[in-house]
Enzyme design. Structure first.
Site, mmCIF file in Angstrom:
data_model
loop_
_atom_site.group_PDB
_atom_site.id
_atom_site.type_symbol
_atom_site.label_atom_id
_atom_site.label_comp_id
_atom_site.label_asym_id
_atom_site.label_seq_id
_atom_site.Cartn_x
_atom_site.Cartn_y
_atom_site.Cartn_z
ATOM 1 N N TYR A 1 -11.117 -3.666 3.069
ATOM 2 C CA TYR A 1 -10.226 -3.244 4.147
ATOM 3 C C TYR A 1 -11.098 -2.996 5.374
ATOM 4 O O TYR A 1 -11.883 -2.052 5.389
ATOM 5 C CB TYR A 1 -9.506 -1.966 3.711
ATOM 6 C CG TYR A 1 -8.426 -1.445 4.632
ATOM 7 C CD1 TYR A 1 -8.484 -1.570 6.022
ATOM 8 C CD2 TYR A 1 -7.311 -0.794 4.096
ATOM 9 C CE1 TYR A 1 -7.487 -1.084 6.835
ATOM 10 C CE2 TYR A 1 -6.303 -0.291 4.909
ATOM 11 C CZ TYR A 1 -6.406 -0.441 6.284
ATOM 12 O OH TYR A 1 -5.414 0.069 7.086
ATOM 13 N N GLU B 1 0.871 -1.175 0.000
ATOM 14 C CA GLU B 1 0.000 0.000 0.000
ATOM 15 C C GLU B 1 0.900 1.214 0.000
ATOM 16 O O GLU B 1 1.641 1.444 0.958
ATOM 17 C CB GLU B 1 -0.842 0.027 1.276
ATOM 18 C CG GLU B 1 -2.278 -0.359 1.112
ATOM 19 C CD GLU B 1 -3.006 -0.210 2.438
ATOM 20 O OE1 GLU B 1 -2.808 0.803 3.129
ATOM 21 O OE2 GLU B 1 -3.757 -1.127 2.777
ATOM 22 N N ASP C 1 -5.701 10.249 9.650
ATOM 23 C CA ASP C 1 -4.435 9.689 10.099
ATOM 24 C C ASP C 1 -3.985 10.260 11.432
ATOM 25 O O ASP C 1 -4.186 11.443 11.731
ATOM 26 C CB ASP C 1 -3.351 9.935 9.040
ATOM 27 C CG ASP C 1 -3.512 8.982 7.869
ATOM 28 O OD1 ASP C 1 -3.449 7.760 8.103
ATOM 29 O OD2 ASP C 1 -3.723 9.455 6.740
#
Lengths: 266, 409
Positions: free
Chosen positions: A171, A45, A56
């Site tokens: 995911y 990734e 994040d």
């Protein structure tokens, strides 16, 4: 079979490894990607840096800032991808990032450029199924997988919509939160993976907060793949251009833990 | 583009204003955003919700705010105008609200929604601190814990508002990432929200963010335009010729404009912050930006050719943001509203002009609107009416203004 489905076809859970492109600079990234492969990564990734990485935590935020500070451009990222594809014809490569850099020149431009660079799939953090029109049709037309995210807040009513346009793999974001150190309870991961497997034939990779070989092994007992990101990004932060050796060593420890994950009782 | 039957029918059921708006959020937030939309639809149908909102606006905020004819400023701008020229200037006095700005209107609406949804913790972002103060105020009023994210640079330049928030019981978290201003505060608030979706309500301060925020913030702020429209008709028997409002995210402007959008004879002007000039550092997303996706919506953004977001600059912390609410992006594209920009220097001049002609110390945000008014008034006839939104008072800005004027305090 595609490269991505091959990446999940081994008789052990796939090890999915994330680094930010251009961290510490664009010239250093190819050797770090090679180090991931050398350590046993099954899927790469490659994070596209963005000025405003809202999903994040501190480690990947800092990596984004380092990369952009070094002048990394979209052209650099595509060149890194194309170079990786030339060196590793069989290792699946996924771009992960935020919508704005992907859409800036138009979704079709991005999808075609990604395909031409040998990219197998794209994860776009801030394009949920409701906004699929923004990028999904362009990726599908280019033959690039759109990897969707499922989370602890994705209820049964939404799951069909999330899985509807998904391809490549799913995911599972195991933590309602940002990337980094917070860890999910193993039992909740097992429940979620079982729920997802009941709803799709796509491989399920689990990420967010995974950093030790023991965690990876535990998740690998139930999931088709384990995603590790922040822990690798922290090694890059510490070692910079000298990161390949410690990155390989760390990825080897994860890879070894996954090798026998399915032999252990769940 | 053909004009729609109504300019007031946006957004569509997916939260799109033409190409703009939408719900560009991480999957973790999506179910919550959908919940919020359902709850907002239910609240809109609930007379008890409207009654509580109206009651708080009247007795706690102090609405309706006055509509004021600025006679001395009108006369000052007629000086030097051609004979028969120089429009009448009127102000909507939202700086007289409790907490000193229009921000409180929206906060009252959103905290009532939060309570309806059973949320027990409030977060918000703030730039100038006005939205932070308004959020801290309603949290104190309803007894909910409150965390305010504020860029560290803004914490430094808006010290009085930081102290106000603390007095009101809020926790102020200085955000050190990025340029340490409003954009970074919003990133950090989104990170908090995604990690605390089960109990936390995010009170967004402007008419931006994922659907339904642009719609619901506009609806709560539309009290400004509804009052102004009725007041203007009652006082003058006519509608204004031109509405003027400053735009950062654009909540005071859309609140003023929206109730007038279908009044075809009413022109509208949104005023962005041109900072040091459009060729230098500025915050004018419509004038200098391109469509893109940030903070949950598609809109005009200051960005480079790779889609990296640029740092905005304005002397006004409340306008220092590289995006704009999606409804403004749509109104610009269809041409219903005109947009212009005003530099730091022009805003400072207008700030001082208003102080001396009307005895009103405006915030630096509406000083941008006043600067645009001074440009336009002389080109309009003296029987024409300009209505500008005085969306905040200037107490918070006196240190910034003193610094810019070279005065040490």
């Amino acid at each position: 079979m595609t490269r991505l489905s091959d990446g999940f076809a081994a008789n052990r859970p796939a090890l999915v490894c994330f680094v930010t492109a251009g961290d510490p600079d664009a010239a250093a990234t190819p050797a770090i990607l090679d180090a991931l492969v050398a350590g046993g990564a099954d899927v790469i990734e490659l994070g596209m840096p963005f000025t405003d990485p809202m999903a994040d935590g501190p480690a990947i935020q800092a990596a984004n800032i380092r990369s952009l500070g070094a002048g990394t451009t979209t052209a650099d990222i595509l060149a890194i991808a194309a170079g990786f594809r030339a060196r590793h014809p069989h290792v699946p490569l996924v771009l992960m990032g935020y919508a704005n850099p992907m859409l800036r020149r138009g979704a079709e431009w991005f999808a075609d450029a990604a395909r031409d660079a040998g990219v197998d799939g794209v994860i776009c953090v801030d394009v949920p199924p409701e906004e699929d029109d923004a990028i999904g049709p362009a990726l599908r037309a280019a033959g690039v997988d759109l990897i969707r995210l499922a989370t602890p807040t994705t209820d049964a009513a939404r799951l069909g919509e999330v899985l509807g346009g998904a391809s490549g793999f799913v995911y599972y974001v195991s933590v309602a939160g940002i990337t980094g150190k917070q860890q999910a309870v193993q039992a909740s991961i097992e429940d979620a993976v079982a729920r997802l497997k009941g709803a799709t034939d796509l491989p399920i990779a689990v990420g967010f907060g995974v950093r030790t070989p023991e965690q990876a092994r535990a998740i690998g007992r139930v999931a088709d793949g384990v995603v590790v990101g922040s822990a690798i990004v922290e090694i890059v932060a510490e070692h910079g251009a000298a990161a390949p050796a410690p990155v390989t060593a760390y990825v080897q420890s994860l890879s070894a833990a996954l090798a026998d994950a399915r032999k252990q009782p769940a | 583009m053909n004009a729609p039957n109504s300019f007031r029918a946006q957004p569509d059921d997916r939260g799109h204003f033409g190409d703009y708006g939408g719900r560009y959020v991480a999957e973790t937030l999506m179910p919550l955003v959908l919940d919020l939309e359902r709850e907002y639809r239910a609240a809109k149908q609930d007379p008890a919700f409207a009654a509580q909102f109206d009651d708080l606006l009247e007795h706690y905020v102090g609405r309706p705010s006055p509509l004021y004819y600025a006679e001395r400023l009108t006369d000052a701008l007629r000086d030097g105008a051609a004979p028969g020229m120089g429009a009448q200037l009127w102000f909507k006095r939202d700086e007289l609200n409790h907490t000193g700005a229009h921000k409180i209107n929206n906060c009252i609406g959103q905290i009532l929604l939060a309570i309806r949804m059973g949320k027990t913790r409030i977060i918000a972002e703030t730039g100038a601190g006005q939205h932070g103060v308004a959020t801290a105020t309603v949290c104190a009023r309803f007894g909910l814990p409150c965390v305010i994210y504020m860029g560290a640079k803004d914490v430094e330049r808006q010290a009085p508002n930081v102290f106000r928030m603390k007095l009101l019981g809020a926790e102020v978290r200085a955000v050190e990432s990025g340029a340490r201003t409003l954009k970074d505060a919003m990133n950090e608030a989104l990170r908090d929200w995604v990690a605390n979706v089960h109990d936390t309500f995010y009170i967004i301060g402007t008419a931006a963010g994922p659907h339904p925020y642009p719609e619901l913030v506009r609806d709560f702020q539309s009290v400004i335009g509804r009052e102004a429209r009725a007041q203007m008709l009652a006082r003058t028997g006519r509608l204004p010729d031109l509405l003027v409002a400053a735009i950062g995210g654009g909540s005071n402007a859309i609140g003023l404009f929206h109730p007038f959008l279908d009044d075809g004879d009413v022109a509208m002007l949104g005023v962005e912050a041109a900072g040091e000039g459009l060729e230098a550092r500025h915050a004018a997303s419509l004038a200098g930006g391109f469509p893109g996706v940030l903070h949950g919506n598609k809109t005009y953004l200051l960005q480079d050719e790779d889609g990296q977001i640029a740092e905005a600059h304005s002397i006004s912390a409340g306008l220092d943001y590289p995006g704009i609410g999606p409804e403004h992006a749509w109104l610009k594209d269809i041409g219903r509203v005109d947009y212009t920009s005003v530099t730091d220097r022009e805003a400072l001049d207008a700030f001082q002009l208003l102080c001396r002609t009307e005895g009103i110390i405006p915030a630096l945000e509406p000083a941008h609107a006043i600067a645009a008014v001074t440009r336009r008034a002389r080109d309009m006839r003296d029987d024409q009416v300009i209505l500008a939104n005085l969306c905040g008072r200037g107490d918070k800005d006196i240190f910034t203004v003193a610094g810019a004027l070279g005065v040490s305090m």
